[in-house]
Design an enzyme around this catalytic site. Sequence first.
Site, PDB file in Angstrom:
ATOM      1  N   TYR A 183      -9.174   2.336  -9.504  1.00  0.00           N
ATOM      2  CA  TYR A 183      -8.041   1.937  -8.645  1.00  0.00           C
ATOM      3  C   TYR A 183      -8.531   1.210  -7.386  1.00  0.00           C
ATOM      4  O   TYR A 183      -8.053   0.112  -7.065  1.00  0.00           O
ATOM      5  CB  TYR A 183      -7.228   3.193  -8.283  1.00  0.00           C
ATOM      6  CG  TYR A 183      -6.163   2.937  -7.242  1.00  0.00           C
ATOM      7  CD1 TYR A 183      -4.962   2.319  -7.583  1.00  0.00           C
ATOM      8  CD2 TYR A 183      -6.366   3.295  -5.905  1.00  0.00           C
ATOM      9  CE1 TYR A 183      -3.985   2.077  -6.613  1.00  0.00           C
ATOM     10  CE2 TYR A 183      -5.398   3.054  -4.941  1.00  0.00           C
ATOM     11  CZ  TYR A 183      -4.216   2.444  -5.298  1.00  0.00           C
ATOM     12  OH  TYR A 183      -3.261   2.186  -4.349  1.00  0.00           O
ATOM     13  N   LYS A 240      -1.270  -4.253  -8.711  1.00  0.00           N
ATOM     14  CA  LYS A 240      -0.489  -3.275  -9.476  1.00  0.00           C
ATOM     15  C   LYS A 240       0.466  -3.927 -10.485  1.00  0.00           C
ATOM     16  O   LYS A 240       0.867  -3.305 -11.461  1.00  0.00           O
ATOM     17  CB  LYS A 240       0.278  -2.369  -8.503  1.00  0.00           C
ATOM     18  CG  LYS A 240      -0.652  -1.565  -7.598  1.00  0.00           C
ATOM     19  CD  LYS A 240       0.124  -0.836  -6.490  1.00  0.00           C
ATOM     20  CE  LYS A 240      -0.830  -0.078  -5.566  1.00  0.00           C
ATOM     21  NZ  LYS A 240      -0.092   0.572  -4.447  1.00  0.00           N
ATOM     22  N   TYR A 257       8.202  -1.513  -1.556  1.00  0.00           N
ATOM     23  CA  TYR A 257       8.371  -0.136  -1.081  1.00  0.00           C
ATOM     24  C   TYR A 257       9.706   0.014  -0.367  1.00  0.00           C
ATOM     25  O   TYR A 257      10.728  -0.461  -0.869  1.00  0.00           O
ATOM     26  CB  TYR A 257       7.173   0.272  -0.184  1.00  0.00           C
ATOM     27  CG  TYR A 257       5.880  -0.162  -0.804  1.00  0.00           C
ATOM     28  CD1 TYR A 257       5.419   0.500  -1.946  1.00  0.00           C
ATOM     29  CD2 TYR A 257       5.162  -1.250  -0.341  1.00  0.00           C
ATOM     30  CE1 TYR A 257       4.258   0.087  -2.575  1.00  0.00           C
ATOM     31  CE2 TYR A 257       4.001  -1.656  -0.967  1.00  0.00           C
ATOM     32  CZ  TYR A 257       3.561  -0.990  -2.078  1.00  0.00           C
ATOM     33  OH  TYR A 257       2.434  -1.403  -2.700  1.00  0.00           O
ATOM     34  N   SER A 317      -2.306  -4.143  -3.288  1.00  0.00           N
ATOM     35  CA  SER A 317      -1.264  -3.651  -4.201  1.00  0.00           C
ATOM     36  C   SER A 317      -0.687  -4.724  -5.123  1.00  0.00           C
ATOM     37  O   SER A 317       0.039  -4.383  -6.064  1.00  0.00           O
ATOM     38  CB  SER A 317      -0.120  -3.023  -3.410  1.00  0.00           C
ATOM     39  OG  SER A 317      -0.527  -1.807  -2.853  1.00  0.00           O
TER      40      SER A 317
HETATM   41  O1  DON Z   1      -4.168   2.451  -1.954  1.00  0.00           O
HETATM   42  C1  DON Z   1      -4.003   1.770  -0.947  1.00  0.00           C
HETATM   43  O2  DON Z   1      -3.560   2.248   0.108  1.00  0.00           O
HETATM   44  C2  DON Z   1      -4.368   0.313  -1.002  1.00  0.00           C
HETATM   45  N1  DON Z   1      -5.479   0.096  -1.886  1.00  0.00           N
HETATM   46  C3  DON Z   1      -3.212  -0.518  -1.502  1.00  0.00           C
HETATM   47  C4  DON Z   1      -1.932  -0.324  -0.702  1.00  0.00           C
HETATM   48  C5  DON Z   1      -1.089  -1.540  -0.590  1.00  0.00           C
HETATM   49  O3  DON Z   1      -1.513  -2.652  -0.747  1.00  0.00           O
HETATM   50  C6  DON Z   1       0.313  -1.306  -0.139  1.00  0.00           C
HETATM   51  N2  DON Z   1       0.996  -2.588   0.011  1.00  0.00           N
HETATM   52  N3  DON Z   1       1.660  -3.067   0.824  1.00  0.00           N
END
Ligand code: DON
Length: 311
Positions: free
Chosen positions: A194, A70, A246, A67
Amino acid sequence: MTTPDELDRAVAEIAEAMRRRSDRGVVANYIPELGRVDPGAFGIAVVDANGHVATAGDADTPFSIQSISKVFTLTLALGKIGDRLWNRVGREPSGSAFNSIVQLEHERGIPRNPFINAGAIAVTDAILSGHQPREALGEILRFMQFLSDDPAVSIDEAVAASEQRTGFRNAALANYMKSFGVVENPVDFTLGVYFHHCAIAMSCRQLAMAGRFLAHGGLHPSTGFPVVQPERARRINAVMLTCGHYDGSGEFAYRVGLPGKSGVGGGILAVAPGRASVTVWSPGLDDTGNSHLGRIALEMLTKRLGWSVFG
Ligand code: DON
């Protein structure tokens, strides 16, 4: 002003303190390939305003940035369509998990912010429009290589494939947004881009280099090239502070006091405006999905150096 010596010492002592701890959190395994990482790893890299790089531990081991990507896709999407992006994604903290579905129905397919999964998928979709998936992904990867001054930055295809096979929840989010027209492109194309940008592998050093523009008013320090205007850098930092962890964003602001973005690979990119760009990595996560020791290490660093944005 923190001297290079002070910085080197702080980083070495923090890495040593982290090495001794037995509370390491839990490595994410909902993406099967991520579960293979050594839970004992710890890395830290700090790039200060003069370009001095202080590193310790596994600072040169690439990990899955997940993430944290992002932040960079948000930057690219704002560059591409400007503030119109905010018509399809909000900028309020969600107060819920990174992969939550419930809010989307209440808010008619408009995700709360660009860092929860739904929001990041909408941002990726904005980058993809008018391009083939391969072109969009190439643009994201080249952006990371440029920002980190390192053409070796690459995508871990095994991680991307692993998430592509198991990312049912993200597929649900993307399809749901598609029903509201928030996702414009074929869902498989958007998800493919993504999953691949989440699977970019970078070391703490490379990622701290890539975050420099956010610490320095939007400028890419090695070239003096403006990546974004100062106002945009400030705003991206604001969204990182309020939404970057989050449902753990409040706790992160309280303890660390810096804009930061976490990833389930265990990395955190933190920005000390005017001072430094910092990356820590420890794969074990807390129950909000953020790096357990990463947050503790950053708390030690900002406390010791007086780097909190809150004074
Ligand atoms: O979409 C997902 O679940 C992962 N590719 C990224 C989620 C993520 O890194 C949340 N972070 N703490």
